[in-house]
Scaffold this motif. Structure first.
Motif, short mmCIF file in Angstrom:
data_model
loop_
_atom_site.label_atom_id
_atom_site.label_comp_id
_atom_site.label_asym_id
_atom_site.label_seq_id
_atom_site.Cartn_x
_atom_site.Cartn_y
_atom_site.Cartn_z
N GLY A 29 0.83 -1.21 0.00
CA GLY A 29 0.00 0.00 0.00
C GLY A 29 0.86 1.25 0.00
O GLY A 29 2.01 1.22 0.45
N ASN A 224 -5.18 -4.63 -5.62
CA ASN A 224 -4.57 -5.10 -4.37
C ASN A 224 -5.38 -4.69 -3.13
O ASN A 224 -4.94 -4.92 -2.01
N ASN A 225 -6.55 -4.12 -3.35
CA ASN A 225 -7.45 -3.88 -2.22
C ASN A 225 -8.57 -4.90 -2.19
O ASN A 225 -9.66 -4.66 -1.66
N ASP A 240 -9.16 -2.29 2.70
CA ASP A 240 -8.75 -0.88 2.60
C ASP A 240 -9.99 0.04 2.53
O ASP A 240 -10.24 0.69 1.51
MG MG Z 1 -4.44 -0.54 -0.15
#
Ligand code: MG
Ligand code: ADP
Ligand code: GN1
Length: 367
Positions: A29, A224-225, A240
């Motif tokens: 992140g 990627n969340n 997230d």
């Molecule tokens: Mg993230």
């Protein structure tokens, strides 16, 4: 890993069982500091995600945590009603010994802990069509689950987060200030932005005219969340949740395309590798329309390609603004990192502008 005193203090504040075996930095992140904790307990190994929230970006962490507590409780209820697994299909906050969903340490830093979602992966790049399709269905479904959430109780965690016109103004302010004298080296990128002032207005104007509805959206729908189950290949959990706020569905769609339908990483230096993969775009359109299950209006559907262009443009402009301001927002891992990121985004915008009629035709197929 050597655990510093701040991390130790935070860990001690939360109600864990067992002995801490490992604490490692985790994930990729750009905003929070994330660690994976491993505890040895009488029942075996238990893992958690520990995060130090980014207080300079999220300036009202208490309100932010109210949003996350509210949204995760809501999702839990819905998942239960649908017979799902509440431990894996939404984030689960771990409380402190005092029963709080976050901890403020002696330095004034805010920490939170989630159950670690086991046997699932968050991907930085699309490895197969199914993962991307699954993430589309999941983000669409996520929006549907929150469709009747009392939006008025949600705090705006970052004001004007996806207000592209406001982002344009902030870019201009940064350019004018040019605090590090970097503007002279990035004239082409600056011109790219200035040439697209009217483009920046497209969705904001439709929203202001009441033509695009405000919905409860995720606002950071990068691949990627989302956690994809290692065994079933299904997208099981949207993570997230820092930016869950009222927003535009087309922006949620667009941010996923920006990141996931690109043929290269967000920070690829070789721009010849960067383009918008229309096959992946189509895979995502199909999944998102299915996930939203009839909830999108005709205009929202029509504007999906514009969402992709605008979210990519906005993100590139944000990277460029941060570069001009001295890299104070996004975490960077090398000199010029934000500039590299900006360049991939602008390359994508150009490519999508050229492919716009094809992108529209694909949406027509699935609406
Ligand atoms: Mg993230
Ligand atoms: P950032 O805002 O910095 O992107 P995220 O909340 O997305 O922070 O977390 C960073 C990474 O940590 C994610 O991309 C994912 O790989 C991992 N992660 C976050 N929460 C969990 C969780 N509950 N279980 C497993 N991995 C997680
Ligand atoms: C940040 O938190 P993360 O890494 O998922 C950013 C997004 C950008 C993205 C670009 C709160 O997302 O808005 O699109 O980086 N999040 C915030 O990769 O600013």
């Amino acid at each position: 890993m050597e655990i510093n005193d701040n991390i130790k203090e935070a860990i001690e504040a939360f109600a864990f069982d067992g002995l801490l075996e490992e604490c490692i930095p985790f994930g990729s992140g750009h905003i929070n500091d994330t660690y994976r904790l491993t505890f040895r307990t009488p029942n075996g190994v238990e893992r958690f995600i520990l995060q130090r929230m980014n207080k300079s970006i999220f300036t009202r962490p208490v309100e932010l945590m109210e949003n996350i507590s509210g949204v995760t409780s809501w999702l839990k209820k819905k998942i239960q009603e649908n017979g799902g697994d509440t431990q894996r299909e939404t984030l689960n906050l771990v409380h402190t010994h005092e029963g709080m969903p976050y901890y403020v340490d002696s330095q004034g830093e805010y920490w939170r802990v989630y159950l670690f979602i086991e046997n699932a992966t968050s991907f930085d790049q699309v490895e197969n069509d199914n993962d991307f399709y699954q993430s589309a269905v999941a983000f669409g479904h996520f929006q549907r689950l929150l469709a009747d959430y009392p939006a008025e109780t949600l705090h705006e965690t970052i004001v004007n987060f996806h207000n592209t016109v406001d982002r344009f103004d902030k870019f201009r302010t940064a350019l004018k200030a040019d605090v590090l004298g970097r503007a002279a080296g990035v004239k082409e990128e600056i011109q790219f932005v200035l040439d697209r002032e009217s483009l920046a207005h497209t969705l904001c104007d439709l929203q202001a005219q009441g033509q695009l509805p405000l919905r409860v959206t995720h606002n950071d729908t990068k691949l990627n969340n989302i956690m994809i189950d290692d065994f079933t290949g299904k997208a099981i959990c949207v993570i997230d949740l820092d930016t869950v706020m009222p927003g535009l569905s087309v922006n949620d769609f667009g941010d996923s395309i920006r990141f996931g339908a690109s043929t290269a990483a967000e920070d690829e230096k070789d721009l010849s590798k960067v383009s918008c993969d229309l096959h992946l775009y189509e895979v995502y359109v199909k999944g998102y329309v299915e996930g939203c299950a009839g909830a999108l209006t005709d205009l929202e559907t029509e504007m999906l390609p514009m969402g992709a262009i605008l979210m990519t443009f906005e993100c590139g402009m944000r990277f460029l603004t941060d570069y001009l301001e001295g890299d104070t927002y996004f975490k960077i891992h090398r000199e010029g990192h934000n500039l590299d990121r900006c360049r991939t985004q602008f390359k994508l915008v150009r490519d999508m502008e050229e492919k716009l009629s094809q992108m529209k035709a694909i949406v027509e197929k699935y609406k």
